[in-house]
Design a protein around this motif. Structure first.
Motif, PDB file in Angstrom:
ATOM      1  N   ALA A  60       0.832  -1.206   0.000  1.00 41.65           N
ATOM      2  CA  ALA A  60       0.000   0.000   0.000  1.00 41.65           C
ATOM      3  C   ALA A  60       0.867   1.258   0.000  1.00 41.65           C
ATOM      4  O   ALA A  60       0.591   2.220  -0.730  1.00 41.65           O
ATOM      5  N   ARG A  68       1.022   4.194  -2.945  1.00 47.82           N
ATOM      6  CA  ARG A  68       0.804   5.606  -2.624  1.00 47.82           C
ATOM      7  C   ARG A  68       2.012   6.446  -3.027  1.00 47.82           C
ATOM      8  O   ARG A  68       1.858   7.587  -3.471  1.00 47.82           O
ATOM      9  N   HIS A 105      -8.282   5.557  -1.829  1.00 42.85           N
ATOM     10  CA  HIS A 105      -9.709   5.729  -1.538  1.00 42.85           C
ATOM     11  C   HIS A 105     -10.506   5.273  -2.756  1.00 42.85           C
ATOM     12  O   HIS A 105     -10.215   5.662  -3.885  1.00 42.85           O
ATOM     13  N   PHE A 155      -8.509  -2.183  -0.365  1.00 45.73           N
ATOM     14  CA  PHE A 155      -7.631  -1.360   0.468  1.00 45.73           C
ATOM     15  C   PHE A 155      -8.420  -0.687   1.584  1.00 45.73           C
ATOM     16  O   PHE A 155      -9.570  -0.295   1.404  1.00 45.73           O
ATOM     17  N   THR A 214      -7.749   1.370   5.847  1.00 47.01           N
ATOM     18  CA  THR A 214      -6.797   1.884   6.817  1.00 47.01           C
ATOM     19  C   THR A 214      -6.883   1.057   8.089  1.00 47.01           C
ATOM     20  O   THR A 214      -7.939   0.532   8.438  1.00 47.01           O
ATOM     21  N   TRP A 218      -2.485   2.683   5.624  1.00 45.66           N
ATOM     22  CA  TRP A 218      -3.141   1.931   4.563  1.00 45.66           C
ATOM     23  C   TRP A 218      -2.580   0.518   4.477  1.00 45.66           C
ATOM     24  O   TRP A 218      -1.384   0.298   4.672  1.00 45.66           O
ATOM     25  N   SER A 228     -12.180   3.277   5.926  1.00 42.71           N
ATOM     26  CA  SER A 228     -11.744   3.817   4.629  1.00 42.71           C
ATOM     27  C   SER A 228     -11.861   2.797   3.510  1.00 42.71           C
ATOM     28  O   SER A 228     -11.279   2.982   2.438  1.00 42.71           O
TER      29      SER A 228
END
Length: 355
Positions: free
Chosen positions: A166, A170, A177, A182, A184, A189, A235
């Protein structure tokens, strides 16, 4: 200078003015706990928002929301920091009755197909296929070249590996999102889902709509596959049962079956025949649009042979058959084989073995 003034506004008093539910057992501690108004804490009586009485800062250990007294008040009231400070500076002692955080009733929907394809493509490029999963695919009749082309990959088996994946995505500029799978965890994440290997589910242009997992440890024989999803997680994002297209998309004849991996295997064994694969016998959303979009003239039903003994499966297939036959100009027929072989992939593999 303003930031120093903000820090002098007691965070617990601010939380009370915002109507947050405080854990009375922690009121005499340096860290007072409260229910988070931003992620809902996933149930009453859960306290994941930490209020530091020394620094007058807050932080949610679930969703990662953080700030000071003024920014907490501003975010909850929907005003700017300056307006929040002016209201807090009046030191009003009139507090609203504490209310439990409202549950999140609207689940996050997947982002655009293009965004999902970009994230999943980059994700698969950084994963490998474990030998046990490669052997499974070879036993189904796929070649090593086709396995590479279809981009099957193994799920990372450690939590550290999932967090690193993750973080890597990113760092490449991907927003996670709206990407099913995926979520949190205490603000960081990570990738969610059981161990197994990933099956890309593509549309007619080859874009990855979602991923399905072939589970390593299936508790039930009919639950060997699961969509990569992070539904109802912090999330997180739900997945849908997308229709998979594999094989020669220029063909005017398409075979209709259940399951993306079954379709991949059957298409390969039938010299790249066009297969349209639904996620389940009841997952018909998008099927007719897919058939129309491909411009096929003939649809050949190639559903599993358990329809002959399972009345629920048979009923669902009859419903599917009626829906497809509503498409103007479509010739519809049924492909049958020796019922000793459940799926069309099993039958085609048996035929290939005799050649």
């Amino acid at each position: 200078m303003a930031a120093k003034i903000y820090d002098k506004i007691p965070i617990v008093d601010t939380a009370r003015r915002c109507g947050l539910v405080l854990d009375s057992r922690t009121l005499r501690r340096k860290e007072v706990e409260a229910s988070c108004p931003f992620c809902g804490d996933h149930g009453p009586g859960k306290y994941h928002l930490s209020l530091n009485t020394d620094t007058d800062q807050y932080r949610c250990n679930l969703c990662g929301a953080h700030g000071n007294s003024v920014s907490l008040y501003a975010r909850i009231k929907g005003i700017c920091n300056k307006e929040a400070y002016l209201e807090l500076a009046h030191e009003s002692k009139v507090y609203p009755l504490p209310q439990s955080p409202s549950p999140q009733t609207q689940e996050r929907q997947p982002c655009s197909l293009e965004q999902r394809h970009a994230v999943y493509s980059d994700m698969l490029a950084h994963l490998t296929l474990l030998p046990k999963h490669g052997e499974n695919l070879l036993e189904r009749g796929l070649s090593e070249e086709r396995i590479r082309r279809n981009e099957y990959r193994s799920m990372p088996e450690t939590e550290r590996g999932r967090r690193l994946l993750a973080d890597l995505l990113r760092s490449h500029g991907h927003d996670l999102h709206g990407i099913p799978g995926f979520r949190t965890y205490y603000g960081d994440w990570t990738l969610s889902g059981p161990n197994g290997f990933l099956i890309p589910v593509r549309n007619k242009e080859g874009l990855i709509q979602g991923l399905k997992i072939r589970l390593d440890d299936a508790q039930q024989a009919n639950r060997k596959y699961r969509w990569l999803s992070s539904r109802n997680l912090p999330s997180g994002t739900r997945s849908y049962s997308w229709v998979h297209v594999t094989g020669n998309t220029q063909s005017k004849r398409a075979f209709l079956t259940e399951g993306p991996l079954k379709g991949d295997v059957a298409s390969f064994l039938a010299q790249d025949a066009l297969f349209i694969c639904i996620g389940g016998v009841n997952a018909l959303n998008g099927l007719n649009d897919t058939i129309r979009g491909l411009g096929v003239r003939e649809v050949i039903e190639a559903m599993d042979m358990d329809q002959m003994t399972n009345p629920n499966v048979r009923s669902a297939i009859l419903t599917m058959r009626k829906e497809v036959r509503k498409i103007p100009g479509i010739r519809y027929s049924k492909y049958t084989w020796n019922p000793a072989y459940k799926g069309v992939d099993d039958y085609l593999l048996s035929q290939a073995a005799t050649m």
